[in-house]
Design a protein around this motif. Structure first.
Motif, PDB file in Angstrom:
ATOM      1  N   SER A  88     -37.846 -21.924 -36.662  1.00 52.35           N
ATOM      2  CA  SER A  88     -36.677 -22.267 -35.875  1.00 52.35           C
ATOM      3  C   SER A  88     -36.734 -21.174 -34.558  1.00 52.35           C
ATOM      4  O   SER A  88     -37.009 -20.009 -34.862  1.00 52.35           O
ATOM      5  CB  SER A  88     -35.356 -21.999 -36.391  1.00 52.35           C
ATOM      6  N   ILE A  89     -36.451 -21.864 -33.439  1.00 49.49           N
ATOM      7  CA  ILE A  89     -36.360 -20.718 -32.302  1.00 49.49           C
ATOM      8  C   ILE A  89     -35.292 -19.946 -32.394  1.00 49.49           C
ATOM      9  O   ILE A  89     -34.228 -20.345 -32.518  1.00 49.49           O
ATOM     10  CB  ILE A  89     -36.287 -21.691 -31.112  1.00 49.49           C
ATOM     11  N   PRO A  90     -35.215 -18.541 -32.448  1.00 50.51           N
ATOM     12  CA  PRO A  90     -34.237 -17.695 -32.686  1.00 50.51           C
ATOM     13  C   PRO A  90     -33.054 -17.775 -31.602  1.00 50.51           C
ATOM     14  O   PRO A  90     -33.356 -18.106 -30.381  1.00 50.51           O
ATOM     15  CB  PRO A  90     -34.709 -16.516 -32.733  1.00 50.51           C
ATOM     16  N   TYR A  91     -31.814 -17.681 -32.207  1.00 51.99           N
ATOM     17  CA  TYR A  91     -30.614 -17.648 -31.272  1.00 51.99           C
ATOM     18  C   TYR A  91     -30.793 -16.629 -30.189  1.00 51.99           C
ATOM     19  O   TYR A  91     -30.318 -17.013 -29.069  1.00 51.99           O
ATOM     20  CB  TYR A  91     -29.468 -17.523 -32.041  1.00 51.99           C
ATOM     21  N   GLU A  92     -31.229 -15.605 -30.548  1.00 50.68           N
ATOM     22  CA  GLU A  92     -31.385 -14.472 -29.449  1.00 50.68           C
ATOM     23  C   GLU A  92     -31.970 -14.887 -28.087  1.00 50.68           C
ATOM     24  O   GLU A  92     -31.884 -14.374 -27.134  1.00 50.68           O
ATOM     25  CB  GLU A  92     -32.168 -13.256 -30.063  1.00 50.68           C
ATOM     26  N   ILE A  93     -32.858 -15.879 -28.288  1.00 55.45           N
ATOM     27  CA  ILE A  93     -33.815 -16.274 -26.937  1.00 55.45           C
ATOM     28  C   ILE A  93     -32.512 -16.657 -25.828  1.00 55.45           C
ATOM     29  O   ILE A  93     -32.549 -16.517 -24.748  1.00 55.45           O
ATOM     30  CB  ILE A  93     -34.573 -17.640 -27.177  1.00 55.45           C
ATOM     31  N   SER A  94     -31.332 -17.252 -26.517  1.00 55.94           N
ATOM     32  CA  SER A  94     -30.407 -17.553 -25.446  1.00 55.94           C
ATOM     33  C   SER A  94     -29.760 -16.418 -24.664  1.00 55.94           C
ATOM     34  O   SER A  94     -28.892 -16.626 -23.869  1.00 55.94           O
ATOM     35  CB  SER A  94     -29.310 -18.533 -26.147  1.00 55.94           C
ATOM     36  N   LEU A 112     -35.898 -26.683 -32.463  1.00 53.33           N
ATOM     37  CA  LEU A 112     -34.736 -25.813 -31.631  1.00 53.33           C
ATOM     38  C   LEU A 112     -33.471 -26.612 -32.177  1.00 53.33           C
ATOM     39  O   LEU A 112     -33.290 -27.927 -32.204  1.00 53.33           O
ATOM     40  CB  LEU A 112     -34.970 -26.298 -30.226  1.00 53.33           C
ATOM     41  N   GLU A 113     -32.578 -25.764 -32.943  1.00 54.20           N
ATOM     42  CA  GLU A 113     -31.134 -26.369 -33.526  1.00 54.20           C
ATOM     43  C   GLU A 113     -30.203 -26.557 -32.491  1.00 54.20           C
ATOM     44  O   GLU A 113     -30.354 -25.790 -31.301  1.00 54.20           O
ATOM     45  CB  GLU A 113     -30.868 -25.455 -34.463  1.00 54.20           C
ATOM     46  N   ASN A 114     -29.362 -27.208 -32.631  1.00 55.18           N
ATOM     47  CA  ASN A 114     -28.313 -27.574 -31.687  1.00 55.18           C
ATOM     48  C   ASN A 114     -27.425 -26.410 -31.131  1.00 55.18           C
ATOM     49  O   ASN A 114     -27.227 -26.170 -29.967  1.00 55.18           O
ATOM     50  CB  ASN A 114     -27.211 -28.531 -32.087  1.00 55.18           C
ATOM     51  N   PRO A 115     -27.206 -25.450 -32.197  1.00 55.50           N
ATOM     52  CA  PRO A 115     -26.332 -24.312 -31.629  1.00 55.50           C
ATOM     53  C   PRO A 115     -27.176 -23.218 -30.353  1.00 55.50           C
ATOM     54  O   PRO A 115     -26.439 -22.813 -29.691  1.00 55.50           O
ATOM     55  CB  PRO A 115     -26.026 -23.513 -32.820  1.00 55.50           C
ATOM     56  N   MET A 137     -36.427 -31.344 -31.622  1.00 58.17           N
ATOM     57  CA  MET A 137     -35.012 -31.244 -31.005  1.00 58.17           C
ATOM     58  C   MET A 137     -34.106 -32.333 -31.792  1.00 58.17           C
ATOM     59  O   MET A 137     -33.224 -32.994 -31.147  1.00 58.17           O
ATOM     60  CB  MET A 137     -34.895 -31.413 -29.597  1.00 58.17           C
ATOM     61  N   SER A 138     -34.550 -32.696 -32.809  1.00 52.77           N
ATOM     62  CA  SER A 138     -34.053 -34.010 -33.575  1.00 52.77           C
ATOM     63  C   SER A 138     -32.422 -33.636 -33.787  1.00 52.77           C
ATOM     64  O   SER A 138     -31.598 -34.659 -33.856  1.00 52.77           O
ATOM     65  CB  SER A 138     -34.490 -34.418 -34.792  1.00 52.77           C
ATOM     66  N   THR A 139     -31.995 -32.398 -33.992  1.00 51.92           N
ATOM     67  CA  THR A 139     -30.607 -32.056 -34.398  1.00 51.92           C
ATOM     68  C   THR A 139     -29.784 -31.818 -33.162  1.00 51.92           C
ATOM     69  O   THR A 139     -28.706 -31.645 -33.242  1.00 51.92           O
ATOM     70  CB  THR A 139     -30.672 -30.925 -35.434  1.00 51.92           C
TER      71      THR A 139
END
Length: 724
Positions: A88-94, A112-115, A137-139
């Protein structure tokens, strides 16, 4: 890399420093052969002034993307594409709020998860380039994308498994120049219907479920250079206003349901290089678009075009590929086609073209397909001068004359030759110091050949050989066993007069067609990879060898119309087609049909089989044809066959079936039954009316379902003889 310890790092390859402070602000390590993972305590994350980081095209060994990238708070450009990250691409990228360009494209299982997507859209408000090709990006909820930055210029989400309705407001973003959404099959959407003003230059939604008509609104995109909509669900007429998009260089609309005439206004698109309108329902004549002098690829194949090929087109001096096949074009082939200096690929097959072939001064041609037309006359000698030719297909015409092997001596690059079904005679004359090309694919069906051509001896790498429908007689010569010994996968010797085949030595053979010869004696042992064996209408005798029954690869076995005897063993291979009709087999029908087997056709008609109908046939859920007529089977009516969901043909005639036929419940309704023959048995009592009421497959159908469809597949199709 030119990095040397003890020297100024600002002079190192790929490193850029701030001239005033000496801080490293840009690091480009793309294509550097890096391998391993990036731990969270790496010194890389100490470069807190970094503004641009490119680690693309390395190998990080399926490691996770580290959350440490969030420490680059000044980062404007981040490229981690195709570097073998996964997870999973980490949230921290955002949290990289200053990002202008982000490329995380991959060929691995990166998600890449929706959150994370929601936070990325919310926090990174200056994003101009977003590339996430092949990221799962299915979710992701597509509504999230509505709030993408108005600064966005490029969006690439190809092969991302995104699903749902694509927000059409994205197409109206004021700075958007490129949208690439290709091959997301569950992604639907429509283009804006009006007031679509945009600097869009590249638009690609190929391989999606985008649909609707192509409206005039798309023709207001005056900067558009590439329009790729192939393999979608578009329909209707092409708007004439498409001719106003004068910057177009690529127009790819194939594999849709467009109809009507091809608009002549396309002739205004003087910048076009690639035109693909194939696999639609366009009709009428080919429009006068022969002034498009920059076109290199032109594909209008698989439509319903009529009339002749335009008589002038010499302006297409850059044309390298021309596909007009599978239309209804008529008339002669114009001479300008044979003289285009850069033409490499021409396919005019499956039309109604007539006349003789002109000379071929064009030496660049590599692939020429003229199959299935009405061309006649001799094959021009200039074809045999095309030294670059790789594929030559002239089959199914009315070419005449004698073709000698030595005529192909100059075609040193030829790998595929198809001359079948003409009025040709393939000779045997050879010349000193001339050799036949090392062909992989050779089709000489119906070429008046009376013996195995001697030039086959030299074809050590032959993979496909069709000598069917000739006059070859006698034994197969011993030297044939060496032809393509390790490479031959397809061999068709059917419809000849061959009397003996001692062995089948080709170890990689998958398709073997021997039907309608005079072959005698026992059937040779099949090679280990054989998948299709058609040997019907011969004079084979004796038991069918055990290796046939035990084969784990054989899918289609047709040994009908021979003189085989003996029994069918209880355990047989997982065939999809087993056709043994018109032999002398005895014993019973095998009892052990396994669950989830592939059997589609079982034809045992006209043998000497006894016993009952095996109950295990209920496991054959793919069964379409069951023919056990003209045997000695003794049983009551096998009502339980009505549960088979695909059964279309049931023949029980001329056996010893007896007793009355019971009432049928709805679940035993033979839902797809089209033909049933119960004649010449000893059934008693009336035929129940409910039985006929449930035969829905025989009812009248609408016009769409009325089209003739054969039971079977390309290689083997069933037929039923209706007798009285």
């Amino acid at each position: 890399m030119s990095w040397k310890w003890g020297t100024d790092c600002c002079s190192w390859e790929g490193v850029t420093c701030d001239m005033a402070t000496g801080d490293v602000i840009s690091l480009d390590l793309s294509c550097s052969g890096l391998y391993g993972s990036i731990p969270s305590n790496t010194s890389l994350f100490d470069l807190v002034h970094l503004q641009k980081l490119n680690l693309a095209n390395n190998d990080f060994n399926l490691s996770l993307i580290s959350s440490g990238f969030s420490r680059f708070l000044n980062l404007t450009h981040l490229n981690l594409s195709y570097s073998n990250f996964e997870g999973s691409i980490p949230y921290e990228i955002s949290r990289l709020s200053k990002l202008v360009s982000l490329d995380l494209s991959t060929y691995t299982t990166l998600r890449l998860e929706n959150p994370v997507m929601e936070a990325l859209v919310q926090n990174v408000t200056k994003l101009q380039l977003l590339f996430l090709d092949h990221v799962d990006m299915s979710t992701v909820v597509l509504g999230t994308l509505k709030n993408l930055s108005s600064s966005l210029t490029s969006l690439s989400l190809s092969y991302c498994r995104i699903q749902g309705e694509f927000p059409d407001n994205i197409f109206r973003l004021p700075n958007l120049q490129m949208v690439r959404l290709k091959f997301n099959s569950d992604l639907s959407g429509v283009f804006p219907r009006s007031n679509w003003t945009s600097p869009l230059r590249y638009l690609d939604v190929s391989g999606t479920s985008f649909s609707g008509q192509l409206l005039d609104s798309i023709c207001t995109l005056r900067h558009l250079q590439e329009l790729k909509l192939y393999l979608c669900n578009f329909y209707g007429f092409l708007p004439a206003s498409l001719g106003n998009v004068t910057q177009l260089t690529v127009l790819s609309l194939s594999s849709n349901s467009f109809s009507g005439l091809i608009p002549p206004s396309l002739s205004n698109l003087h910048q076009l290089i690639n035109v693909d309108l194939g696999r639609n329902s366009f009709h009428g004549q080919i429009p006068d678009i022969m002034n498009l002098t920059r076109v290199t690829n032109l594909d209008i194949s698989n439509n319903q075009l009529t009339g002749s090929i335009p008589s002038h087109g010499s302006g297409l001096q850059n044309l390298a590929l021309l596909k007009l096949h599978n239309n209804t074009l008529s008339g002669t082939i114009p001479s300008w086609l044979f003289s285009l200096p850069l033409l490499r690929y021409m396919d005019l097959s499956d039309n109604q073209l007539t006349g003789q072939l002109d000379v071929f001064p064009c030496k660049s041609l590599r692939k020429l397909y003229l199959t299935n037309n009405r061309l006649h006359g001799s094959i021009p000698s200039s074809i045999f001068e095309l030294a670059n030719l790789i594929d030559l297909s002239l089959a199914s015409n009315n070419f005449s004359g004698i073709v000698e092997p030595y005529m192909f001596a100059k075609l040193v690059n030829l790998v595929a030759l198809e001359l079948s079904h003409n009025s040709l005679s393939f000779g045997t004359t050879s010349k000193v110091n001339s050799s036949f090309p090392q062909i992989f694919d050779l089709s000489l069906s119906a070429c008046n050949i009376s013996a195995f051509p001697s030039f086959l001896r030299s074809l050590k790498e032959l993979a496909y050989l069709d000598l069917s429908e000739n006059n070859i007689d006698g034994q197969i010569p011993n030297w044939m066993w060496e032809v393509g010994k390790d490479s031959l996968s397809y061999l068709d010797l059917s419809h000849n007069f061959i009397t003996e085949m001692k062995q089948i030595p080709w170890k990689n053979l998958k398709y073997l067609k021997l039907q309608s010869n005079l072959l005698q004696g026992p059937l040779p042992v099949p090679p280990p990879r054989l998948q299709f064996l058609l040997a019907s209408n011969n004079q084979f005798t004796g038991d069918i060898i055990q290796s046939i029954w035990r084969s784990s690869t054989l899918e289609v076995l047709d040994l009908s119309d021979n003189e085989f005897s003996g029994t069918i063993p209880e355990c047989i291979g997982n065939f999809s087609v087993l056709d043994l009709r018109n032999n002398r087999l005895n014993g019973t029908i095998p009892e052990a049909f396994a669950e989830a087997n592939l059997l589609r056709t079982l034809n045992l008609n006209n043998n000497e089989l006894e016993g009952s109908v095996p109950k295990s046939l209920v496991n054959c859920t793919k069964l379409e044809v069951l023919d056990i007529g003209n045997n000695k089977v003794k049983d009551v009516f096998p009502y339980w066959l009505g549960n088979l969901p695909e059964l279309q043909v049931l023949v029980l005639r001329s056996n010893k079936f007896h007793s009355s036929m019971r009432e049928f419940e709805a679940k035993q309704s033979f839902p797809k039954m089209r033909i049933i023959d119960l004649s010449h048995n000893i059934f008693t009592g009336p035929l129940p009316a409910r039985f006929f009421e449930n035969l829905n497959g025989m009812r009248n159908v609408g016009e769409t379902e009325r089209k003739l469809q054969y039971v079977g597949e390309t290689f083997y199709q069933d037929f039923v003889v209706v007798d009285t």
